[in-house]
Design a protein around this motif. Sequence first.
Motif, PDB file in Angstrom:
ATOM      1  N   ALA A  86       0.864  -1.185   0.000  1.00 17.71           N
ATOM      2  CA  ALA A  86       0.000   0.000   0.000  1.00 17.71           C
ATOM      3  C   ALA A  86       0.898   1.232   0.000  1.00 17.71           C
ATOM      4  N   VAL A  87       0.685   2.116  -0.973  1.00 17.42           N
ATOM      5  CA  VAL A  87       1.527   3.297  -1.139  1.00 17.42           C
ATOM      6  C   VAL A  87       0.670   4.557  -1.075  1.00 17.42           C
ATOM      7  N   PRO A  88       0.694   5.278   0.058  1.00 16.03           N
ATOM      8  CA  PRO A  88       0.030   6.581   0.088  1.00 16.03           C
ATOM      9  C   PRO A  88       0.749   7.558  -0.842  1.00 16.03           C
ATOM     10  N   LEU A  89       0.000   8.198  -1.705  1.00 20.23           N
ATOM     11  CA  LEU A  89       0.533   9.196  -2.622  1.00 20.23           C
ATOM     12  C   LEU A  89      -0.075  10.536  -2.229  1.00 20.23           C
ATOM     13  N   ILE A  90       0.721  11.335  -1.530  1.00 17.60           N
ATOM     14  CA  ILE A  90       0.218  12.550  -0.903  1.00 17.60           C
ATOM     15  C   ILE A  90       0.396  13.747  -1.831  1.00 17.60           C
ATOM     16  N   ALA A  91      -0.708  14.429  -2.093  1.00 14.46           N
ATOM     17  CA  ALA A  91      -0.665  15.611  -2.956  1.00 14.46           C
ATOM     18  C   ALA A  91      -0.342  16.862  -2.156  1.00 14.46           C
ATOM     19  N   GLN A  92      -0.922  16.975  -0.963  1.00 14.80           N
ATOM     20  CA  GLN A  92      -0.731  18.184  -0.170  1.00 14.80           C
ATOM     21  C   GLN A  92      -0.985  17.892   1.297  1.00 14.80           C
ATOM     22  N   VAL A  93      -0.155  18.471   2.159  1.00  9.59           N
ATOM     23  CA  VAL A  93      -0.358  18.421   3.606  1.00  9.59           C
ATOM     24  C   VAL A  93      -0.552  19.849   4.090  1.00  9.59           C
ATOM     25  N   ARG A  94      -1.732  20.127   4.641  1.00  6.23           N
ATOM     26  CA  ARG A  94      -2.062  21.456   5.124  1.00  6.23           C
ATOM     27  C   ARG A  94      -2.258  21.416   6.631  1.00  6.23           C
ATOM     28  N   SER A  95      -2.379  22.590   7.229  1.00  3.32           N
ATOM     29  CA  SER A  95      -2.609  22.652   8.668  1.00  3.32           C
ATOM     30  C   SER A  95      -3.971  22.083   9.043  1.00  3.32           C
ATOM     31  N   ASP A  96      -4.926  22.118   8.087  1.00  6.08           N
ATOM     32  CA  ASP A  96      -6.272  21.639   8.382  1.00  6.08           C
ATOM     33  C   ASP A  96      -6.590  20.303   7.728  1.00  6.08           C
ATOM     34  N   GLY A  97      -5.578  19.640   7.148  1.00  6.71           N
ATOM     35  CA  GLY A  97      -5.860  18.331   6.572  1.00  6.71           C
ATOM     36  C   GLY A  97      -4.879  17.935   5.490  1.00  6.71           C
ATOM     37  N   THR A  98      -5.146  16.783   4.915  1.00 10.58           N
ATOM     38  CA  THR A  98      -4.274  16.179   3.905  1.00 10.58           C
ATOM     39  C   THR A  98      -5.114  15.763   2.709  1.00 10.58           C
ATOM     40  N   SER A  99      -4.522  15.808   1.527  1.00 10.82           N
ATOM     41  CA  SER A  99      -5.174  15.262   0.343  1.00 10.82           C
ATOM     42  C   SER A  99      -4.219  14.289  -0.327  1.00 10.82           C
ATOM     43  N   GLY A 100      -4.758  13.166  -0.787  1.00 15.59           N
ATOM     44  CA  GLY A 100      -3.910  12.168  -1.429  1.00 15.59           C
ATOM     45  C   GLY A 100      -4.668  10.913  -1.790  1.00 15.59           C
ATOM     46  N   ASP A 101      -4.034  10.098  -2.619  1.00 14.60           N
ATOM     47  CA  ASP A 101      -4.598   8.818  -3.052  1.00 14.60           C
ATOM     48  C   ASP A 101      -3.859   7.673  -2.368  1.00 14.60           C
ATOM     49  N   LEU A 102      -4.354   6.467  -2.606  1.00 14.05           N
ATOM     50  CA  LEU A 102      -3.679   5.266  -2.113  1.00 14.05           C
ATOM     51  C   LEU A 102      -3.558   4.281  -3.264  1.00 14.05           C
ATOM     52  N   ASP A 103      -2.324   3.850  -3.548  1.00 13.04           N
ATOM     53  CA  ASP A 103      -2.091   2.781  -4.522  1.00 13.04           C
ATOM     54  C   ASP A 103      -2.001   1.456  -3.791  1.00 13.04           C
TER      55      ASP A 103
END
Length: 271
Positions: A86-103
Motif C-alpha cells: 500500500a503506497v500513500p501518494l500525498i498531494a498536499q499536507v495542510r494545517s487543516d488536513g491532507t489530500s492524497g490517493d492510495l495505490d
Amino acid sequence: MRMIGRWSLGVLTLVLCAPTAAVAEGRECGDAAAIVRQAYPDAVVQGERAVRVRDRTLTLPSATSIDPHAMVCRRWRGRPGLLLVAVPLIAQVRSDGTSGDLDVLVVDESTGAPRQRLRLPHAMDDDAIGVSDVSFDTAAYQIGPDRLAFGVRQTRMGSSRPNPLLETTLSLYEVRDGALAPVLENLVVSRSLGEWDLSCPGETLSTERILRMTPGRRGQDISILERRARRVSKTDKSGQCLTTDRTEPPRTILIPFDGERYALPPSLRRD
C-alpha cells in the motif's frame, strides 16, 4: 472497564497497538526502494525517505518511526510468493488536513515487480478526522472457489477532545481477470464515538463488527456479528462521577455476494 477521560482502555489499547503493527508491516517491504523503482519508473528521490512521483510524494517505510503516510507491505497469506503493498501518494499536507490517493499493489516478492495495481482516489484525504493507520488484513476471505480476497484496513482518529472518534474500516480486493477489483468497500468494523464536557458528563457508543464467510447462492456471503455498547457518565449530588455501562443484544447482518461485489447498506459504510 474504567475510563481514561472518555476513552475506554479497549480504545486506548487499539491506539497503542496500531503503530506496532505498522512498523512490522513496513519491515516486510524488504527492499522498498527497489519496489518503488519498478512501480514508479519516473520517481525522483527527494530525501532519505521521500520520493516524488509526478505531483505526489510517497514515503518509504521506517524500521523505527511511525508515519501513516509511509508505504506498508505484507506477505499475502494464502498466496505464497506475493507481497501486498500500500503506497500513500500525498498531494498536499495542510494545517487543516491532507489530500492524497492510495495505490494498492500485488508484487512478486522475489523480484519486486508489480503484477497488479489499483489506484484509490482520495483515500488519504482527511481533515479533523485524520488517517492514523493503513494496514493489510490477510484473513481467509475465500469469496468463492479458487477466489481469495485480501483486506485493507484504514483507521481514522478525530482531533476533538469533546467529541472523540476512533474508527476502522475494511475494504476487500481480489485479483480478477489479471487486475485488482474491489469486492467490499469501506465497511466500518469498529467505531468508538463519544461526547462529553471534558470533566465527567458524557456518553460513548462503541461498535464492533466481526466477519464470517458463509455459503451463498453466488459464492460466499458475509455474515456480520455486530456488538454495541453504550457508556454514560453523570455527576451525582456529591460531585462524584458515576459511569454506567449497557451492552445491547448482538445482532447478525447478512451481506450477500452477487458474484462481483458485496453491496453494503449505508448504515454500515464509512460516511
